[in-house]
Design an enzyme around this catalytic site. Structure first.
Site, mmCIF file in Angstrom:
data_model
loop_
_atom_site.group_PDB
_atom_site.id
_atom_site.type_symbol
_atom_site.label_atom_id
_atom_site.label_comp_id
_atom_site.label_asym_id
_atom_site.label_seq_id
_atom_site.Cartn_x
_atom_site.Cartn_y
_atom_site.Cartn_z
ATOM 1 N N GLU D 37 0.939 -1.166 0.481
ATOM 2 C CA GLU D 37 0.205 0.207 0.211
ATOM 3 C C GLU D 37 0.779 1.092 -0.117
ATOM 4 O O GLU D 37 1.564 1.757 0.847
ATOM 5 C CB GLU D 37 -0.941 0.184 1.032
ATOM 6 C CG GLU D 37 -2.028 0.997 0.875
ATOM 7 C CD GLU D 37 -2.562 1.143 2.478
ATOM 8 O OE1 GLU D 37 -2.994 -0.091 3.372
ATOM 9 O OE2 GLU D 37 -3.193 2.449 2.801
ATOM 10 N N ASP D 48 -3.800 11.147 8.809
ATOM 11 C CA ASP D 48 -2.961 10.435 9.774
ATOM 12 C C ASP D 48 -2.208 10.672 10.959
ATOM 13 O O ASP D 48 -2.119 11.285 11.506
ATOM 14 C CB ASP D 48 -1.182 10.046 8.554
ATOM 15 C CG ASP D 48 -1.591 8.988 7.463
ATOM 16 O OD1 ASP D 48 -1.724 7.806 7.413
ATOM 17 O OD2 ASP D 48 -1.933 9.790 6.814
#
Ligand SMILES: Cc1ncc(COP(=O)(O)O)c(C=O)c1O
Ligand SMILES: Cc1ncc(COP(=O)(O)O)c(C=O)c1O
Lengths: 429, 254, 429, 254
Positions: D37, D48
């Protein structure tokens, strides 16, 4: 689950000896105030149905359905709780089990609503548009104000002057509910004006405030006086407390404890059990303990005799333990315990040794309140804290397996001024 | 001797309206009473209402007090039975309970009702019964409308001439009390005992209703006194007779 | 009879669109306060189980048995009442039916206890001995103090300075229960000292008090922060209100109304019904109305965006309607409504049009409170009075047969100072 | 093409640790991943955690940003399939969603995961699916652990390559969340869809437990990045391989 009882319990039917009647002062003719027989006067003062409940041979009195409904609205049945935190704090865990009935759960924060509702309802049945009464700390006045607001009547409250000043929150709460609150002695009645003339700094007394409230009722139309304590019918109304407790208690207590002002929460909490004891149906070994204030220790130190229910002798005389109708107790924080007498039935039970009495100073009571608040999370009303104090005494000396139940007649969220002054707030824990 | 069922009685303080007229007034009511209830005049009629209190005061002020009042009956006596009402408090020291009862018996009374006994001397109940029997009297008991059930049962077991149920908090004062409910309850508790009801009865209909509710008899005091004060003997008699008829009619189911 | 629910309801599972996550400020590295990720920091701040409840896919969360037991002790289920007196006073009798859920029946006098109990319990599970929090009017601080006393922990409360002064009774009540109460901004934390340096007369704000409480937690051992509102898990706990109400309501309301501070009582009261609406199981035509203060009208006038939950940005950012984390609202009496934002889920529902918002001035709210107190006998908390005000508006214009239900989140017995100042006490009736 | 079940994937921001080393690092993990990924570097990695945020910053500072990062893959490509992660926000204006997806397809990606789509652009979900298919990609969806059930059902109905369940509030941050319960719940909702789980997984046991709870695959990002930072490629590889084995072992019932 426990439901609201259908009947109140009238202990008079089960007393071991007859209850001395209320009587007129024998020198009434001489008094010459034109009011005539005090007994006869009751019909102009009290709600009719209250009078009927005062004079009934029934052991059980049906609670009118609208009153039961209002009880439910107000949160009855109130909880019966095990005081495990308090047991731990007292260091008696595992040795002594303590239960308490929590009347502070009612919206006024005390048991007083139990009788305010029926009395205001009865006044309304009589066509009254106003109810008047006296109050000390304001618990009773607040209960009447709430009941009056609920039922659409106007409340007029004579509040002892010392509390009028110190219990400002309760006074404003009453006013917010639409009540008119006068400091007693007030300028509104002849009795009040007379007391102020004699002593302009008069702190007020419940006895005098009663006289004022009744004078107010008698001087106008469609008014009724509602009684906060002392009358048998009032104690009868309060038996919802004890009747629920009998259903809720998981075991028969060795002690049942309550504080005593006029005697209504004590009577309400204990009479159903005392009745069973008197009828031989249980509670044989239970001791019934009345906790009072050392500032007004009528059950411990008063005289058992006929005395005025109020200072002005507008009401009949009652045979009771009394410190004298003119006794003006020091302005303690537990204003609800400042009454000079105690309900006739409770006085009689005390005289017969079926009820014991203990008197406590404000300071020792505060200490118990502190311990209870910090271990149970509920702040007792200064009045109720007297019962807590008695429980502390009993529990500390009790043998293994002792069971104590007491009535926490009200919470003290509106008495924080008292706890601040008594040093209960803050400090170590 | 038992009292008639139904029964109607008039209460008067002996010596009222005055030493001279007392007997005459009583006799004028004779046709309309089954028995009399006569009060021994006292300075402290503590459990009485204002009307009866005034008659005590009148008698005492006229020089008639306590057992002396019985002398008034010596002048010819009454044509109907009578019972006495006295406050025990007045006699405890002199001449004592025994003396009181003996004099009452000598005067022809059927019993002496002591309204203060249950409240002020409850421990003397058995003694009173014994002394009554000893003096040749039957006991009579007073009960109020807030009274222990146990005591009503106890009364009944002591086979009294009557149990007097005070319907109101004091004589002559009428408060909004459901008196018929109380009579029904009392009846359940006293069984077959003779149940006399009184305090503030003043109308024939009230009396009839009390009989229908289970009373054996009704006594009227203050209302008769007020009639006497306001309308003289004739008025008092009219009132007594109307109630007498209501009582007897009610029992006959009229 | 209705029992205490076994599960709380988590509306996040039923939202029509996903709930934006809590996030770190993107310039955290720059902040350089050494605290690192705010998300990561939560583990040192919040009780573990609360974090898990914040991040769960479950629609229903089991209520731990000790919490349910404590709910019962505290008097749950609370009553749902028909406001017949109020309907009459409003002149809508027979036309509009009004019901209210009465959270003032709880011993602290407000709904706040519903989440204080589980959070303090969870803190205890983590081994904490102290819980710290912020408070405005003191309702939340008092609830935490009670829960802490019940469970044997120490409570430390940062109380906005304006309320510290005006709500003295609640402060002393907390202290009586053993809590330590600091006025915020305080001298106890760096954030407090900084605020005082900048503005020595700072009245305090909930956002700043949160920062202080968290700083306090992070600077010691075995401490946990407990959150009074805004977090999803807190709203979830409050759904006991609405779940009980669903059982108690005799008919589906056309309106469900609650006041909004952080959104917890509104969420608690309405989410179970909104959930049914979202799942197509009922409440199709019900409108959900949030009543807020014109002094902090975030739902009506705020911006929907990411903003700090607290002034000091110690907590993560949340996407919500906000007036800005540094907004210091005027010192209104309804201190509990002074928060700058509103819970993310409530904000989202508002944005989606599923919830409407109305803002009211202190004065118009006071008038409604007065009417309600005098007709129902219960004094609403100044916060809850905003809901009452909205109900007045709706009821007066509603067509025949309209049914309104609202949450009376607390009573105002300890807010009498406010009612006195607002002129609600006394006067005509 | 379908991903292998079970699957293990490593997340790295494309361009980290630097434009020069990025491909080499990825290749060194090749034996121990089923697919990669890869994140397109951004200045606003808003959802994030701190570790991943730092890798974005590093890449951007080294001059690699957005779709440009795909150029790094041109130098020889990868031996395992890969998917991309990008914030839709960065591409909406330029080159637009279609441009993003077309370039991703051209670079060989299987899908482009847009973590901000459900939260910030929920109304674009169907459009994203259409455009992915149009570009020859499968859709991939992001879900958090507080997510509407209705959306998980909707995701499943749209036949994605995978549904990515973010187990923690942010990448690399481990909070005390009952992640296995959430995986079990998600599995019930997504039916047979490929369920990829990630965020803050850092131990083989955790990964194995996730597979046992119902996940199809596990992705590790922050932990590998930290291993790389602290112990270099060797350490990162050791970690990846141990988790890879745990994942495959767990599926085999080991
Ligand atoms: C909380 C509380 N408990 C007890 C009392 C004492 O009254 P009583 O003896 O009639 O219960 C009062 C009277 O005001 C009171 O407010
Ligand atoms: C009684 C009451 N209602 C409502 C609120 C507002 O908070 P929330 O919106 O979280 O219910 C508060 C906050 O202090 C409160 O005390």
């Amino acid at each position: 689950m426990v439901d609201v009882p259908r009947y109140w319990y009238n202990i008079v039917a089960d007393l071991p000896v007859p209850l001395p009647p209320l009587v007129d002062p024998l020198d009434d003719e001489a008094a010459g105030d034109g009011l005539g027989s005090r007994i006869g006067l009751l019909v102009r003062i009290l709600p009719s149905r209250l009078i009927d409940e005062e004079y009934t041979l029934s052991r059980l009195l049906p609670i009118p359905e609208p009153v039961r409904e209002a009880y439910r609205r107000a949160g009855r049945p109130t909880p019966l709780l095990r005081a495990e935190g308090f047991e731990r704090a007292l260091g008696v865990s595992g040795r002594v089990r303590i239960y308490y009935k929590y009347e502070g759960a009612l919206p006024t924060g005390s048991h007083k609503l139990n009788t305010a509702i029926p009395q205001v309802y009865y006044a309304k049945l009589d066509g009254a548009v106003e109810v008047a009464t006296e109050t000390g700390a304001g618990q009773w006045g607040l209960a009447v104000s709430i009941a009056a607001a609920m039922l659409g009547l106007k409340a007029v409250v004579f509040m002892t002057r010392s509390s009028y000043r110190s219990k400002k929150a309760r006074r404003i709460a009453m006013e917010t509910l639409g009540a008119t609150v006068y400091p007693s002695p007030s300028e509104v009645t002849e009795a009040g004006r007379r007391a102020l003339r004699e002593n302009p700094g008069h702190p007020g007394s419940l006895g005098l405030a009663i006289t004022e409230a009744i004078e107010y009722v008698l001087s106008g139309e469609r008014r009724r006086y509602v009684a906060g304590s002392v009358l048998e019918s009032v104690l009868t109304h309060q038996t919802v407390i004890g009747l629920e407790a009998l259903e809720q208690l998981p075991e028969e207590p060795d002690y049942m404890v309550a504080c005593v002002g006029g005697g209504s929460n004590m009577g309400g909490f204990t009479y159903p059990a005392i009745g069973m004891k008197l009828r031989g149906e249980g509670f044989e070994r239970t001791r019934f303990v009345a906790a009072e204030s050392a500032a007004a220790p009528r059950l411990s130190r008063g005289e058992y005799r006929y005395d005025g229910l109020d200072t002005g002798l507008v009401l009949p005389l009652a045979r009771m333990y009394s410190l004298g109708k003119d006794y003006v107790p020091p302005a303690i924080h537990a204003a609800g315990l400042r009454y000079h007498g105690a309900a006739p039935s409770l006085s009689l039970l005390r005289r017969l040794g079926l009820v014991e009495a203990r008197a406590y100073s404000q300071e020792e009571v505060a200490e118990a309140a502190r311990l209870f608040a910090r271990s149970e999370g509920l702040i007792p009303a200064p009045e109720s804290a007297h019962a807590v104090r008695a429980v502390v005494d009993i529990a500390r000396r009790a043998p293994e397996g002792t069971v104590i139940a007491f009535n926490l007649s009200g919470h003290g969220l509106m008495d924080t001024d008292a706890y601040e002054k008594l040093g209960v707030a803050g400090g170590g824990s | 001797m038992e009292l008639s069922r139904p029964g109607f009685s008039v209460y008067l303080t002996l010596g009222y309206p005055g030493p001279a007229e007392a007997l005459e007034v009583l006799r004028s009511l004779e046709a309309c009473v089954d028995f009399y209830e006569l009060g021994l005049p006292t300075r402290r009629p503590k459990y009485d209402g204002p009307t009866v209190r005034a008659t005590h005061r009148r008698a005492v002020e006229a020089g008639v007090e306590g057992l002396e009042a019985l002398r008034l009956l010596e002048r010819g006596g009454l044509g109907k039975p009578f019972t006495l009402m006295a406050y025990l408090e007045d006699y405890l020291e002199r001449p004592g309970l025994r003396g009181l009862l003996e004099e009452a018996a000598a005067a022809g009374a059927l019993c002496v009702l002591l309204p203060d006994l249950p409240f002020d001397y409850p421990e003397m109940l058995e003694w009173y019964v014994d002394e009554s029997l000893r003096a040749g009297l039957r006991p009579c008991f007073f009960a109020s409308s807030r009274f222990p059930h146990g005591w009503l049962l106890r009364y009944a077991a002591l086979r009294p001439l009557y149990i007097y149920l005070g319907l109101q908090p004091a004589t002559g004062v009428e408060l909004p009390i459901a008196v018929e409910r109380n009579v029904r309850l009392a009846r359940r508790l006293v069984g077959g005992s003779y149940l006399l009801t009184g305090f503030a009865v003043r109308r024939p209909e009230t009396a009839a209703a009390l009989i229908r509710a289970g009373a054996d008899a009704v006594v009227v005091g203050s209302a008769v006194i007020r009639a006497l004060e306001e309308g003289g003997v004739g008025e008092a008699r009219r009132l007594a007779c109307s109630i007498y008829e209501a009582v007897h009619g009610a029992a006959a189911g009229v």
